[in-house]
Scaffold this motif. Structure first.
Motif, short mmCIF file in Angstrom:
data_model
loop_
_atom_site.label_atom_id
_atom_site.label_comp_id
_atom_site.label_asym_id
_atom_site.label_seq_id
_atom_site.Cartn_x
_atom_site.Cartn_y
_atom_site.Cartn_z
N ASP A 80 -23.29 17.29 8.89
CA ASP A 80 -24.06 17.36 7.76
C ASP A 80 -23.47 16.38 6.70
OD1 ASP A 80 -21.47 18.96 8.10
OD2 ASP A 80 -22.09 20.15 6.11
N LYS A 81 -22.44 15.80 7.01
CA LYS A 81 -22.19 14.76 6.26
C LYS A 81 -22.11 13.45 6.89
CE LYS A 81 -21.04 17.35 2.73
NZ LYS A 81 -21.97 17.51 1.46
N ALA A 134 -19.05 11.71 7.77
CA ALA A 134 -17.77 11.03 6.84
C ALA A 134 -16.61 11.25 6.86
CB ALA A 134 -18.38 11.42 5.41
N ARG A 146 -27.23 10.77 15.28
CA ARG A 146 -27.63 10.28 14.07
C ARG A 146 -26.76 9.58 13.47
NH1 ARG A 146 -28.66 13.87 8.66
NH2 ARG A 146 -29.85 12.09 7.37
N ALA A 205 -20.72 7.75 8.84
CA ALA A 205 -21.34 6.87 7.70
C ALA A 205 -20.31 6.66 6.71
CB ALA A 205 -22.25 7.73 7.14
N ALA A 248 -15.83 6.39 5.14
CA ALA A 248 -14.86 7.11 4.70
C ALA A 248 -15.59 8.18 3.85
CB ALA A 248 -13.81 6.47 3.93
N ASP A 249 -15.03 9.24 3.44
CA ASP A 249 -15.83 10.22 2.43
C ASP A 249 -15.60 9.93 1.36
OD1 ASP A 249 -16.52 12.50 0.94
OD2 ASP A 249 -15.98 13.93 2.56
N ILE A 250 -16.70 9.26 0.65
CA ILE A 250 -16.65 8.98 -0.59
C ILE A 250 -16.46 9.99 -1.73
CG2 ILE A 250 -18.30 7.70 -2.26
CD1 ILE A 250 -20.13 6.68 -0.05
N PHE A 303 -4.96 5.37 4.43
CA PHE A 303 -5.26 4.41 5.65
C PHE A 303 -4.05 4.16 6.64
CE2 PHE A 303 -8.59 2.60 2.58
CZ PHE A 303 -9.57 3.63 3.18
N GLY A 348 -15.97 2.95 6.89
CA GLY A 348 -14.97 3.30 7.69
C GLY A 348 -15.34 4.04 8.90
N GLU A 357 -15.11 0.71 10.59
CA GLU A 357 -13.68 0.20 10.78
C GLU A 357 -13.12 1.27 11.85
OE1 GLU A 357 -13.50 0.88 6.52
OE2 GLU A 357 -12.37 -1.12 6.40
N GLU A 370 -19.32 -1.31 1.50
CA GLU A 370 -18.33 -0.93 0.49
C GLU A 370 -18.80 -1.63 -0.89
OE1 GLU A 370 -17.61 -1.31 3.33
OE2 GLU A 370 -16.19 0.29 4.17
N PRO A 376 -14.16 -3.00 1.72
CA PRO A 376 -13.55 -2.23 2.84
C PRO A 376 -12.10 -2.22 2.85
CG PRO A 376 -15.22 -4.02 3.92
CD PRO A 376 -14.71 -4.25 2.50
N GLY A 377 -11.68 -0.91 3.28
CA GLY A 377 -10.13 -0.73 3.12
C GLY A 377 -9.42 -0.44 4.30
N PHE A 401 -23.30 7.48 -6.28
CA PHE A 401 -23.48 7.94 -4.82
C PHE A 401 -23.41 9.52 -4.81
CE2 PHE A 401 -22.42 9.66 -0.83
CZ PHE A 401 -23.61 9.04 0.26
N LYS A 413 -26.35 10.72 -6.54
CA LYS A 413 -27.45 10.45 -6.10
C LYS A 413 -28.51 9.44 -6.77
CE LYS A 413 -27.80 14.27 -2.78
NZ LYS A 413 -27.19 13.62 -1.65
N1 CAA Z 1 -19.22 9.91 2.35
C1 CAA Z 1 -19.40 11.13 1.87
N2 CAA Z 1 -20.44 11.91 1.96
C2 CAA Z 1 -21.32 10.98 2.68
C3 CAA Z 1 -21.23 9.73 3.27
C4 CAA Z 1 -19.80 9.33 2.93
N3 CAA Z 1 -19.59 7.94 3.29
N4 CAA Z 1 -22.23 9.45 3.95
C5 CAA Z 1 -23.35 10.32 3.95
N5 CAA Z 1 -22.90 11.56 3.27
C6 CAA Z 1 -23.26 12.73 3.07
C7 CAA Z 1 -24.37 12.65 1.94
O1 CAA Z 1 -23.88 12.89 0.78
C8 CAA Z 1 -25.18 13.81 2.24
O2 CAA Z 1 -24.59 15.18 1.85
P1 CAA Z 1 -25.37 16.18 1.35
O3 CAA Z 1 -26.26 16.84 2.20
O4 CAA Z 1 -24.34 17.47 0.91
O5 CAA Z 1 -26.16 15.54 -0.13
C9 CAA Z 1 -25.16 13.95 3.69
O6 CAA Z 1 -24.23 13.22 3.95
C10 CAA Z 1 -26.54 13.20 4.37
O7 CAA Z 1 -26.53 11.85 3.74
P2 CAA Z 1 -27.92 11.44 3.08
O8 CAA Z 1 -28.57 12.49 2.42
O9 CAA Z 1 -27.44 10.22 2.16
O10 CAA Z 1 -28.66 10.82 4.23
P3 CAA Z 1 -29.60 9.59 4.35
O11 CAA Z 1 -30.45 9.57 5.69
O12 CAA Z 1 -30.64 9.66 3.10
O13 CAA Z 1 -28.81 8.29 4.19
C11 CAA Z 1 -26.99 6.49 4.53
C12 CAA Z 1 -27.94 7.92 5.06
C13 CAA Z 1 -27.99 5.54 4.24
C14 CAA Z 1 -25.94 6.54 5.64
C15 CAA Z 1 -26.38 7.27 3.21
O14 CAA Z 1 -25.58 8.53 3.54
C16 CAA Z 1 -25.19 6.43 3.02
O15 CAA Z 1 -25.49 5.11 2.19
N6 CAA Z 1 -24.05 6.77 2.87
C17 CAA Z 1 -22.83 5.99 2.65
C18 CAA Z 1 -22.79 4.71 3.15
C19 CAA Z 1 -21.33 4.23 2.55
O16 CAA Z 1 -21.43 3.76 1.69
N7 CAA Z 1 -20.12 4.04 3.42
C20 CAA Z 1 -18.75 3.38 3.16
C21 CAA Z 1 -18.06 4.58 2.71
S1 CAA Z 1 -16.77 3.76 1.57
C22 CAA Z 1 -15.62 3.45 2.96
O17 CAA Z 1 -15.81 3.70 4.04
C23 CAA Z 1 -14.28 2.75 2.40
C24 CAA Z 1 -13.38 2.17 3.44
O18 CAA Z 1 -13.45 1.13 3.58
C25 CAA Z 1 -12.51 2.96 4.32
#
Ligand code: CAA
Length: 256
Positions: A22-23, A26, A58, A62, A64-66, A83, A107, A110, A130, A137-138, A245, A248
Motif C-alpha cells: 500500500d506504500k 517505501a 507495481r 518507490a 525511502a519512506d518520505i 543508511f 532508495g 539504490e 530526490e 540521493p542518500g 509530498f 499531496k
Molecule cells: N515514501 C513514503 N510513502 C510513499 C512513497 C515514499 N517514497 N512513495 C509512495 N508512497 C505512498 C504514498 O504516499 C501513498 O500512500 P497513501 O495511499 O497512504 O497516500 C501510496 O504510497 C501510493 O502512492 P501514490 O498515491 O503517490 O501512487 P501514484 O501511483 O499516484 O504515484 C509515484 C506513484 C509516482 C511512485 C509516487 O508515489 C511518488 O512520487 N513517490 C515518491 C517517489 C520518491 O520521491 N522517491 C524518493 C524518496 S527519498 C529517498 O529515497 C532518499 C534516499 O536516497 C534514500
C-alpha cells in the motif's frame, strides 16, 4: 513488529519480498533492518546458495519512506544514520539477484543497485527523483549510478529527477536483462537457479573480485554523499519538498 518483508526458500534460493504494497514498498527503517537481517541469515545458511530480492509488480520500491524522515532535523538524521544499515548488504557474500518491476525510485533504485544481477520487467521505471524533494540521493545513488551509467547520464537523471524505462536502463547498463512483465519474477528466479548450479566458492570469490573493482573510492564517495544528504535536513527546502509530498501538493522551493 509488522512483517515489512516476507521470506521463503525455493530450493537453495533465499527469497526476500518487500511487503508494504500500500506504500509502494517505501523503505522505512524496520523494512531495511528486516531485509538486511534476512539476507545475513541466508548468507550464513549452508543450504542457501543465492538470494532473490523482489517487490510487487507495481513497485519494487518507490524510495525511502518520505513520511518517516520528512520532519527530521539535520542532527537527528546524522545521529539516526539510517543508511549505515544499508552498508551491511555490501558484506553479504552470496550473490543477490534483484527482480525489478513497476517503480524503482530513489532508495528503491539504490537498493537495486546494491544487488549483483538485475532482471527487470518491461515497463519498469527507474529514477533518482530526490531532487524534487529538495534533497539528493542518500543511500549511495550518486556514486553507484555514476559508476553504472557514466557521468553524463547520471547527471541527467540525478539533476532532473526524471525516470527511464527498462529499455533505456538496459541500453545504459543499469540492468542486465529485461523480460516480459508477466514472467519477471520467474525469470529472476531462473537466474538464481542457474547460479545454484555453479561452484559456491567460485561464485563468492567472483563477486568479491568484481566488488573490489570500485570498493575503495566508492566507500569514500558514499560517506561524503551521506553527509550532504543529512545536511539538507537543515534546509527549508527539504521540509517544503517532503512536506508537500506528504500533504499531496506541489512543492515551492525558496533556495534556503
Ligand atoms: N515514501 C513514503 N510513502 C510513499 C512513497 C515514499 N517514497 N512513495 C509512495 N508512497 C505512498 C504514498 O504516499 C501513498 O500512500 P497513501 O495511499 O497512504 O497516500 C501510496 O504510497 C501510493 O502512492 P501514490 O498515491 O503517490 O501512487 P501514484 O501511483 O499516484 O504515484 C509515484 C506513484 C509516482 C511512485 C509516487 O508515489 C511518488 O512520487 N513517490 C515518491 C517517489 C520518491 O520521491 N522517491 C524518493 C524518496 S527519498 C529517498 O529515497 C532518499 C534516499 O536516497 C534514500
Amino acid at each position: 513488529m509488522p512483517n515489512e518483508i516476507l521470506t521463503e526458500t525455493i530450493g537453495a534460493v533465499g527469497v526476500c519480498r518487500l511487503n508494504r504494497p500500500d506504500k509502494l514498498n517505501a523503505i522505512n527503517i524496520p523494512l531495511m533492518e528486516q531485509l538486511v537481517a534476512a539476507l545475513e541469515a541466508f548468507d550464513k545458511n549452508p543450504e542457501i546458495r543465492c538470494m532473490l530480492v523482489a517487490g510487487s509488480e507495481r513497485a519494487f520500491a518507490a524510495g525511502a519512506d518520505i513520511a518517516e524522515m520528512a520532519s527530521a532535523g539535520m542532527v537527528e538524521m546524522y545521529i539516526r544514520n539510517q543508511f549505515a544499515t544499508w552498508d551491511r548488504i555490501g558484506l553479504v557474500q552470496k550473490p543477490i539477484v534483484a527482480a525489478a518491476s513497476g517503480y524503482v525510485l530513489g532508495g528503491g533504485c539504490e537498493l537495486m543497485m546494491n544487488c549483483d544481477i538485475i532482471v527487470a520487467a518491461e515497463g519498469t521505471q527507474f529514477g533518482l527523483p530526490e531532487i524534487n524533494l529538495g534533497v539528493i540521493p542518500g543511500a549511495g545513488g550518486t556514486q553507484r549510478l555514476t559508476r553504472a551509467l557514466g557521468k553524463a547520464r547520471a547527471m541527467d537523471l540525478i539533476l532532473t529527477g526524471r525516470s527511464i524505462d527498462a529499455a533505456e536502463a538496459l541500453a545504459a547498463g543499469l540492468v542486465s536483462r529485461v523480460v516480459p512483465r508477466e514472467s519477471y519474477f520467474d525469470a529472476a528466479l531462473q537466474v538464481c537457479k542457474d547460479l545454484c548450479t555453479k561452484a559456491p566458492l567460485a561464485l563468492r570469490f567472483a563477486k568479491e573480485a568484481v566488488m573490489k573493482n570500485y570498493a575503495l573510492t566508492l566507500e569514500e564517495g558514499i560517506q561524503h554523499e551521506r553527509k550532504l544528504f543529512y545536511m539538507l535536513f537543515g534546509t527549508q527546502d527539504q521540509k517544503e519538498g517532503m512536506g508537500a509530498f506528504v500533504e499531496k501538493r506541489k512543492a515551492n522551493f525558496a533556495g534556503k
